[in-house]
Write a protein that holds these residues in place. Structure first.
Motif, PDB file in Angstrom:
ATOM      1  N   HIS A 190       0.851  -1.188   0.000  1.00 51.02           N
ATOM      2  CA  HIS A 190       0.000   0.000   0.000  1.00 51.02           C
ATOM      3  C   HIS A 190       0.887   1.239   0.000  1.00 51.02           C
ATOM      4  N   PRO A 191       0.681   2.162  -0.937  1.00 48.84           N
ATOM      5  CA  PRO A 191       1.559   3.326  -1.026  1.00 48.84           C
ATOM      6  C   PRO A 191       1.425   4.311   0.126  1.00 48.84           C
ATOM      7  N   THR A 192       0.442   4.124   1.006  1.00 49.91           N
ATOM      8  CA  THR A 192       0.405   4.946   2.217  1.00 49.91           C
ATOM      9  C   THR A 192       1.620   4.676   3.100  1.00 49.91           C
ATOM     10  N   HIS A 193       2.282   3.522   2.900  1.00 48.96           N
ATOM     11  CA  HIS A 193       3.538   3.183   3.578  1.00 48.96           C
ATOM     12  C   HIS A 193       4.504   2.720   2.479  1.00 48.96           C
ATOM     13  N   PRO A 194       5.163   3.641   1.787  1.00 53.98           N
ATOM     14  CA  PRO A 194       5.809   3.317   0.510  1.00 53.98           C
ATOM     15  C   PRO A 194       6.997   2.379   0.570  1.00 53.98           C
ATOM     16  N   GLY A 195       7.585   2.132   1.733  1.00 56.65           N
ATOM     17  CA  GLY A 195       8.698   1.188   1.798  1.00 56.65           C
ATOM     18  C   GLY A 195       8.353  -0.131   2.429  1.00 56.65           C
ATOM     19  N   LEU A 196       7.074  -0.354   2.713  1.00 58.57           N
ATOM     20  CA  LEU A 196       6.651  -1.487   3.541  1.00 58.57           C
ATOM     21  C   LEU A 196       5.966  -2.566   2.714  1.00 58.57           C
ATOM     22  N   LEU A 197       6.276  -3.826   3.036  1.00 58.03           N
ATOM     23  CA  LEU A 197       5.540  -4.969   2.497  1.00 58.03           C
ATOM     24  C   LEU A 197       4.792  -5.646   3.633  1.00 58.03           C
ATOM     25  N   VAL A 226      11.344  -2.270   0.471  1.00 60.81           N
ATOM     26  CA  VAL A 226      11.385  -1.957  -0.955  1.00 60.81           C
ATOM     27  C   VAL A 226      11.474  -0.450  -1.148  1.00 60.81           C
ATOM     28  N   THR A 227      11.821  -0.069  -2.366  1.00 57.54           N
ATOM     29  CA  THR A 227      11.784   1.325  -2.794  1.00 57.54           C
ATOM     30  C   THR A 227      10.850   1.429  -3.977  1.00 57.54           C
ATOM     31  N   ALA A 228       9.838   2.277  -3.872  1.00 56.84           N
ATOM     32  CA  ALA A 228       8.873   2.421  -4.963  1.00 56.84           C
ATOM     33  C   ALA A 228       9.584   2.790  -6.252  1.00 56.84           C
ATOM     34  N   GLY A 229       9.197   2.108  -7.339  1.00 58.02           N
ATOM     35  CA  GLY A 229       9.778   2.357  -8.644  1.00 58.02           C
ATOM     36  C   GLY A 229      11.046   1.595  -8.933  1.00 58.02           C
ATOM     37  N   ARG A 230      11.587   0.899  -7.941  1.00 54.79           N
ATOM     38  CA  ARG A 230      12.828   0.138  -8.123  1.00 54.79           C
ATOM     39  C   ARG A 230      12.510  -1.356  -8.060  1.00 54.79           C
ATOM     40  N   PRO A 231      12.890  -2.143  -9.067  1.00 52.79           N
ATOM     41  CA  PRO A 231      12.598  -3.590  -9.020  1.00 52.79           C
ATOM     42  C   PRO A 231      13.271  -4.252  -7.822  1.00 52.79           C
ATOM     43  N   PHE A 232      12.572  -5.230  -7.266  1.00 57.88           N
ATOM     44  CA  PHE A 232      13.153  -6.055  -6.214  1.00 57.88           C
ATOM     45  C   PHE A 232      12.825  -7.520  -6.504  1.00 57.88           C
ATOM     46  N   THR A 233      13.696  -8.401  -6.056  1.00 60.12           N
ATOM     47  CA  THR A 233      13.483  -9.832  -6.226  1.00 60.12           C
ATOM     48  C   THR A 233      12.829 -10.387  -4.982  1.00 60.12           C
ATOM     49  N   LEU A 234      11.634 -10.879  -5.159  1.00 59.42           N
ATOM     50  CA  LEU A 234      10.877 -11.500  -4.076  1.00 59.42           C
ATOM     51  C   LEU A 234      11.119 -13.008  -4.095  1.00 59.42           C
ATOM     52  N   ARG A 235      11.335 -13.577  -2.931  1.00 64.05           N
ATOM     53  CA  ARG A 235      11.434 -15.033  -2.810  1.00 64.05           C
ATOM     54  C   ARG A 235      10.665 -15.457  -1.574  1.00 64.05           C
ATOM     55  N   VAL A 236       9.767 -16.409  -1.748  1.00 67.61           N
ATOM     56  CA  VAL A 236       8.979 -16.927  -0.633  1.00 67.61           C
ATOM     57  C   VAL A 236       9.095 -18.443  -0.624  1.00 67.61           C
ATOM     58  N   VAL A 237       9.500 -18.992   0.510  1.00 64.87           N
ATOM     59  CA  VAL A 237       9.563 -20.436   0.701  1.00 64.87           C
ATOM     60  C   VAL A 237       8.382 -20.829   1.580  1.00 64.87           C
ATOM     61  N   PHE A 238       7.467 -21.602   1.015  1.00 62.28           N
ATOM     62  CA  PHE A 238       6.251 -22.000   1.718  1.00 62.28           C
ATOM     63  C   PHE A 238       6.542 -23.253   2.543  1.00 62.28           C
ATOM     64  N   GLY A 239       7.347 -23.098   3.568  1.00 55.88           N
ATOM     65  CA  GLY A 239       7.821 -24.239   4.322  1.00 55.88           C
ATOM     66  C   GLY A 239       6.738 -24.931   5.121  1.00 55.88           C
ATOM     67  N   THR A 240       6.891 -26.223   5.269  1.00 55.35           N
ATOM     68  CA  THR A 240       5.954 -26.994   6.075  1.00 55.35           C
ATOM     69  C   THR A 240       5.881 -26.448   7.489  1.00 55.35           C
ATOM     70  N   ARG A 241       7.038 -26.080   8.048  1.00 53.05           N
ATOM     71  CA  ARG A 241       7.102 -25.617   9.438  1.00 53.05           C
ATOM     72  C   ARG A 241       7.339 -24.135   9.582  1.00 53.05           C
ATOM     73  N   SER A 242       7.770 -23.471   8.512  1.00 56.41           N
ATOM     74  CA  SER A 242       7.990 -22.027   8.567  1.00 56.41           C
ATOM     75  C   SER A 242       7.955 -21.463   7.158  1.00 56.41           C
TER      76      SER A 242
END
Length: 242
Positions: free
Chosen positions: A128-135, A152-168
């Motif tokens: 939400h851009p009301t908090h422009p650096g927050l995910l 993150v920085t708005a307008g700058r690409p970032f690489t997202l990685r999410v591991v959907f771990g069984t325990r975490s």
């Protein structure tokens, strides 16, 4: 965490592949394609898909509605589902234009006589851009959440990685661990990936678009899912809720 050396790519379809992605359909939304109870001005439908290079756009329509781009594997012929210990990566660019609500999330197949816990939803991120650096990072399966300041920085690409771990479940941006929830999705979770842009209706401090704003957008490129070698994660059949 599983070594990536033992993981294979199981999904990397571009957004214009209609065997892999269905446009404007998800059982997470009511059948009319509107979702006002979730603070959204969205109207989704088969005409409102992203571009081939992953630009998701919301366009102002009449009566306060916005036509918003959404894709999911749920109703696509391929029907791809994420499984425990899968890893999702994507390159994302968000913009701090008021009202925009980019998101990459999951929605799960309900099994038997009851839904999966949290309907299988894990938010890889909401912005939400009301908090422009927050995910916003949330596990609705085994509830846990974190607001990642300065991620993150708005307008700058970032690489997202999410591991959907069984325990975490673990969330990373540009290789930096943002949050590990130590809850996980359990051994029997299964869920469809969903990518979309929504438009905030004004509640919960998420401001709606300014007058005169006609379009909102963000970009998601190179979405890929890797899966550990067989034998990890336990039984994953549809009749075993998490």
């Amino acid at each position: 965490m599983t070594s990536r050396l033992t993981a294979a790519v199981v999904f990397d379809a571009p957004f214009d592949d209609r065997t892999a992605w269905a446009v404007g359909r998800t059982s997470a939304y009511p059948e009319d394609g509107r979702n006002p109870d979730d603070n959204k001005l969205d109207v989704i439908g088969p005409r409102y898909g992203p571009t081939a290079d992953g630009v998701f756009t919301a366009r102002r329509a009449g009566g306060g509605d916005w036509h918003t781009a959404l894709v999911s594997t749920e109703y696509a012929p391929g029907g791809f589902e994420l499984l425990p210990d899968d890893e999702l990566t994507a390159t994302c660019t968000v913009h701090d234009v008021q009202g925009a609500w980019p998101a990459l999330w999951t929605w799960g197949r309900d099994t038997g006589s009851r839904p999966q816990p949290g309907h299988g939803e894990v938010d890889a991120f909401e912005y939400h851009p009301t908090h422009p650096g927050l995910l916003e990072l949330t596990n609705h399966v085994h509830p846990a959440a974190h607001y990642a300041e300065g991620a993150v920085t708005a307008g700058r690409p970032f690489t997202l990685r999410v591991v959907f771990g069984t325990r975490s479940v673990e969330w990373y941006a540009d290789g930096r661990l943002l949050y590990a929830d130590h809850q996980g999705v359990g051994p029997h979770w299964r869920a469809w990936p969903v990518v979309c842009i929504s438009v905030a209706a004004g509640r919960y401090g998420h401001l709606p678009p300014r007058p005169g704003t006609e379009e909102l957008h963000w970009q998601c490129k190179g979405l890929t899912v890797r899966r550990p070698a067989a034998g990890r994660g336990g039984a994953r059949g549809p009749d075993h809720p998490a």
